[in-house]
Design an enzyme around this catalytic site. Structure first.
Site, mmCIF file in Angstrom:
data_model
loop_
_atom_site.group_PDB
_atom_site.id
_atom_site.type_symbol
_atom_site.label_atom_id
_atom_site.label_comp_id
_atom_site.label_asym_id
_atom_site.label_seq_id
_atom_site.Cartn_x
_atom_site.Cartn_y
_atom_site.Cartn_z
ATOM 1 N N GLU A 1 20.743 -71.657 -100.560
ATOM 2 C CA GLU A 1 21.422 -70.416 -100.044
ATOM 3 C C GLU A 1 22.973 -70.583 -99.971
ATOM 4 O O GLU A 1 23.627 -69.593 -100.325
ATOM 5 C CB GLU A 1 20.683 -70.267 -98.823
ATOM 6 C CG GLU A 1 21.468 -68.830 -98.193
ATOM 7 C CD GLU A 1 20.636 -68.677 -96.656
ATOM 8 O OE1 GLU A 1 21.574 -68.159 -95.807
ATOM 9 O OE2 GLU A 1 19.571 -69.005 -96.352
ATOM 10 N N SER B 1 13.389 -78.132 -96.449
ATOM 11 C CA SER B 1 13.521 -76.811 -95.629
ATOM 12 C C SER B 1 14.302 -76.932 -94.440
ATOM 13 O O SER B 1 14.094 -77.735 -93.374
ATOM 14 C CB SER B 1 12.115 -76.363 -95.239
ATOM 15 O OG SER B 1 12.154 -75.490 -94.439
ATOM 16 N N ASN C 1 15.201 -74.861 -92.353
ATOM 17 C CA ASN C 1 14.944 -74.165 -91.004
ATOM 18 C C ASN C 1 14.051 -75.052 -90.426
ATOM 19 O O ASN C 1 13.890 -75.184 -89.075
ATOM 20 C CB ASN C 1 14.435 -72.698 -91.233
ATOM 21 C CG ASN C 1 13.046 -72.721 -91.708
ATOM 22 O OD1 ASN C 1 12.097 -72.845 -90.920
ATOM 23 N ND2 ASN C 1 13.000 -72.468 -93.108
#
EC number: 1.17.7.4
Length: 333
Positions: A137, A234, A236
């Site tokens: 991201e 990941s 999060n």
């Protein structure tokens, strides 16, 4: 023969947990593309950060590649999907130059951050991006603007060391999957040093990240163990482990499947917290619960803060294709 009674266990099952609307949409895009165009459908990078999801899509005919030049010439007419994390502007430009048909599965909330960064840049501000180096991201957000237009800040120490060319013309955005508390500390330090720092028009950390962290905070106190279902890459999911520990869980671990559970290490517990990162499927949450039920007299309590009703539409090219419960059963059960 007398069988020893199973020890009692309360499982605090967090809600909301698991798939967010952006992840659900991204997976749907690959499934619908396979239904519409047939296999193979190519996907650049992991569609979401979860190996179980990736392998499930591979079984349906998806082919994951790191770069577009890996797509064979004979398959150039087949669609290629860009992951939910977003991509630099150079990627769709590369796809167009190769005459590839692409479907962008970037989460709309990540796209919002891209637009916030571009707005800062358009108004003459240097962009400060709060995020983790190397995360897809972050690479995608930095790739929306010319090289040198964005500075990455990861920690309060980075904020202390940062020396901008023009301290009065700065605007910040954040990666959507960060710890709310950690990010607030970094932003506060940046505001202390640069009073004219401009915030984005709306919060960059997505609603799903915030919601999952808030319910873990509420459920964690008194837990002997808190399990977060998610992948080690990941962001999060890893933040949820940290949140659980800070909020009072005696121990917190990240697991991808029930087979990873070390029962000797888990030992005697009476209260278990359970949640899942935004890219972890519900079938694995159920698998974890059943694994504990096999060893404990488990009672599940729902720890819920809000109900999420967000739904993001898939690409226009796919909206006429029917998506059934059977199509998504590999992740939803």
């Amino acid at each position: 023969m007398n069988i020893a009674a199973k020890p009692p266990l309360t499982i605090r099952l967090c809600g909301p947990r698991g798939f967010c609307a952006g992840v659900d949409r991204a997976i749907q895009i690959v499934v619908l593309a396979l239904k519409s165009y047939g296999a193979p459908v190519y996907v650049r990078h992991e569609i979401v950060h979860n190996r179980y999801v990736v392998e499930g899509l591979e079984a349906k005919g998806a082919v994951f590649v790191e770069e577009l030049d890996e797509i064979p010439a004979e398959h150039r007419a087949q669609p290629v999907v860009f992951s939910a994390h977003g991509v630099p502007k150079s990627v769709p430009e590369d796809a167009a130059s190769r005459n590839l048909f692409y479907l962008d599965a970037t989460c709309p909330l990540v796209s919002k951050v891209h637009k916030q960064a571009m707005r800062h840049n358009r108004l003459g501000r240097h962009v400060v991006l709060i995020g983790h180096a190397g995360h897809p991201e972050v690479i995608g957000t930095m790739g929306q603007l010319p090289e040198g237009s964005v500075s990455l800040i990861e920690t309060i120490e980075d904020a202390d060391a940062y020396i901008p060319a023009d301290a009065d013309n700065l605007g910040y955005v954040t990666q959507t999957t960060l710890s709310v508390d950690d990010t607030a500390g970094v932003i506060a330090r940046l505001h202390e040093r640069f009073p004219n720092l401009t915030a984005p028009a709306a919060d960059s950390i997505c609603y799903a990240t915030t919601n999952r962290q808030e319910v873990v905070k509420q459920a964690a106190p008194g837990c002997d163990l808190f399990i977060i279902v998610g992948a080690p890459n990941s962001s999060n999911s890893k933040r949820l482990v940290e949140v659980a520990l800070r909020a009072g869980a005696k121990k917190s671990i990240l697991v991808q499947r029930a087979a990873e559970l070390d029962w000797d290490d888990i030992g005697a517990i009476s209260t278990l917290g359970l949640s899942a990162g935004a890219s972890a499927p519900e079938v694995i949450v159920n698998e974890i619960i059943e694994a504990f039920r096999a060893r404990f007299d488990a009672r599940v309590e729902l720890a819920e803060t809000v109900q999420e009703t967000e739904n993001f539409l898939v690409n226009r090219e796919l909206r006429s294709i029917e998506l059934t419960a059977a199509d998504m059963a590999f992740v939803n059960g």
